[in-house]
Design a protein around this motif. Structure first.
Motif, short mmCIF file in Angstrom:
data_model
loop_
_atom_site.label_atom_id
_atom_site.label_comp_id
_atom_site.label_asym_id
_atom_site.label_seq_id
_atom_site.Cartn_x
_atom_site.Cartn_y
_atom_site.Cartn_z
N SER A 11 0.83 -1.21 0.00
CA SER A 11 0.00 0.00 0.00
C SER A 11 0.86 1.26 0.00
N THR A 12 1.95 1.22 0.73
CA THR A 12 2.87 2.37 0.76
C THR A 12 3.40 2.64 -0.64
N GLU A 15 0.67 4.25 -2.72
CA GLU A 15 0.40 5.61 -2.23
C GLU A 15 1.50 6.57 -2.67
N LEU A 20 0.15 10.34 -3.02
CA LEU A 20 -0.54 10.55 -1.75
C LEU A 20 0.44 10.64 -0.59
N ASN A 21 1.64 10.11 -0.77
CA ASN A 21 2.74 10.22 0.19
C ASN A 21 3.96 10.71 -0.56
N PHE A 49 -8.37 5.85 -7.50
CA PHE A 49 -7.78 5.13 -6.38
C PHE A 49 -8.89 4.61 -5.46
N GLY A 51 -8.88 2.59 -2.00
CA GLY A 51 -8.05 2.08 -0.94
C GLY A 51 -8.73 0.98 -0.14
N ASP A 132 -6.53 -1.16 -4.22
CA ASP A 132 -5.79 -1.69 -3.08
C ASP A 132 -6.74 -2.49 -2.20
#
Length: 188
Positions: A11-12, A15, A20-21, A49, A51, A132
């Motif tokens: 997920s990281t 993202e 998003l990160n 997206f 999640g 995700d």
């Protein structure tokens, strides 16, 4: 298709890709361009997206879906609710698009909320669709139906599936296995 054990960084990774990160170190390159140098509004508008958690609002089902693209046409809306099988459950349970999702989101099932979230991502006709664990609340038949409908109705887009369900890889042409924030294997 990306899979790996829980906590491995799947997920990281997406993202970071979605913007998003922000990476602590290194770069995210999109067609040889550093993501940090791109127009983020343009980049984000190209991504749909969904999640692991649903973030829907205390308003109608239809307005929640239109939140994906406030300028979407009615045709885009219809295509999104049919593809995500949202229309199917509305008709099956005699619900209306104007029914309100209550604040606690407990007037619809988790799978129904996921379908609405998928419709919200699809309404913008994204170039990249990131799912995700978006189909984890569906039975196998519904999961396959939705994936097939997305592939059929949104041809030409890149779909990134993150899932523990290895059966999803049959829909994909690349398979990445992530462990300890590293890509261990790539199958083509």
């Amino acid at each position: 298709f990306i899979n790996g054990i829980s906590g491995s960084g799947k997920s990281t990774l997406v993202e970071l890709l979605a913007g998003l990160n922000i990476p602590i170190s290194g770069q995210i390159l999109i067609d040889q361009t550093d993501l940090s140098n791109m127009n983020m509004d343009n980049w984000l508008s190209s991504i749909g997206f969904v999640g692991q958690k649903n973030f829907l609002f205390n308003k109608s089902i239809k307005k929640n879906i239109y939140d994906g693209d406030l300028n979407a046409t009615e045709l885009s809306y219809r295509k999104a609710i049919e593809t995500s099988q949202t229309l199917d459950f509305l008709e099956k349970y005699n619900l209306s698009e104007n029914d309100i999702i209550n604040q606690n989101q407990d007037n619809l099932s988790g799978g129904q909320l996921k379908r609405i979230s998928i419709a919200r991502a699809l309404i913008k006709n994204p170039q990249i669709l990131i799912l995700d664990e978006a189909t984890n609340e569906f039975d196998e038949l519904l999961e396959e139906k939705i994936i097939n409908e997305i592939i059929k109705n949104y041809s030409g887009i890149t779909i990134i599936f993150i899932s523990h369900n290895l059966k999803i890889k049959k829909f994909c042409n690349r398979h990445f296995i992530i462990n300890d924030n590293k890509i261990l294997e790539q199958k083509l």
